[in-house]
Design an enzyme around this catalytic site. Structure first.
Site, PDB file in Angstrom:
ATOM      1  N   GLY A 100      14.076  45.945  54.350  1.00  0.00           N
ATOM      2  CA  GLY A 100      12.698  45.985  54.796  1.00  0.00           C
ATOM      3  C   GLY A 100      12.381  47.359  55.361  1.00  0.00           C
ATOM      4  CB  CYS A 101      10.256  48.385  58.187  1.00  0.00           C
ATOM      5  SG  CYS A 101       9.822  49.853  59.138  1.00  0.00           S
TER       6      CYS A 101
END
Length: 208
Positions: free
Chosen positions: A43-44
């Site tokens: 993810g991020c």
């Protein structure tokens, strides 16, 4: 003083200089030999970077893009790439298997569509392996995570592909913009989801 009388001193200086040079070279080789890299997507990349910079034995974490095909991807143009991180670590302090175990416990590996509030391919989870030993360890860690959660794991295991560093403003974002970072992480529900999913095992190995 004659040249002859100076010769032993010159010889000694030469020996000392050679020893110092050899020592510096050996030291550099030792430092290089003690550093390995792991490549994870969770993810991020701001969040994975922050988490792994608080794992004992990790020397540096950098954000970037991996798994795509175009040259020089950017934040605004990285089709088919995934946000990823390169983790440089000391294998005498922390091994690859331990990093994998921590990785799974800092993400939601059951989600095939992204991570938390970030949706789409760019935010999916992946492990990029560089050799057979890493591939074997990654497969074992994935099976272990599946057994621990009792759910199918969506995280893909892929062969290493070139890692492209992201723009400078993304590196150490959590340090440069702590208020914005904390607000984003809270609003995205990352910690809440990981803790709900993993319980006492959430963020295993991360010293927050």
């Amino acid at each position: 003083m004659s040249l002859k009388s100076n010769s032993p001193h010159r010889l000694m200086r030469g020996i000392l200089a050679s020893a110092i040079f050899a020592g510096v070279a050996l030291s550099s080789q030792t430092v290089f030999a003690e550093t390995k890299s792991a490549y994870f997507a969770g993810g991020c990349f701001w969040c994975i970077e922050k988490d792994f910079e608080h794992v004992k034995g990790v020397k540096e974490v950098e954000s970037g893009y991996q798994g795509g095909t175009i040259e020089n991807p950017t934040y605004r143009n990285h089709p088919d790439y995934i946000e990823a991180v390169r983790i440089d670590y000391d294998p005498s302090v922390v091994d690859y298997a331990s990093l994998l175990k921590t990785f799974f416990r800092t993400v939601d590996p059951t989600d095939p569509g992204g991570q938390f509030c970030d949706r789409g391919h760019a935010y999916t989870t992946a492990i990029f392996t560089s050799d057979e030993a890493e591939l074997e360890a990654a497969n074992a860690a994935k099976l272990e995570a599946q057994d621990a959660l009792g759910q199918p794991i969506a995280t893909v295991i892929r062969d290493y592909s070139k890692f492209w560093l992201s723009e400078g403003y993304h590196q150490n974002y959590y340090k440069k913009n702590p208020v914005r970072y904390k607000y984003y992480r809270f609003r995205c529900g990352r910690n809440q989801t990981v803790k709900k999913l993993w319980g006492d095992q959430a963020y295993l190995g991360v010293d927050h």
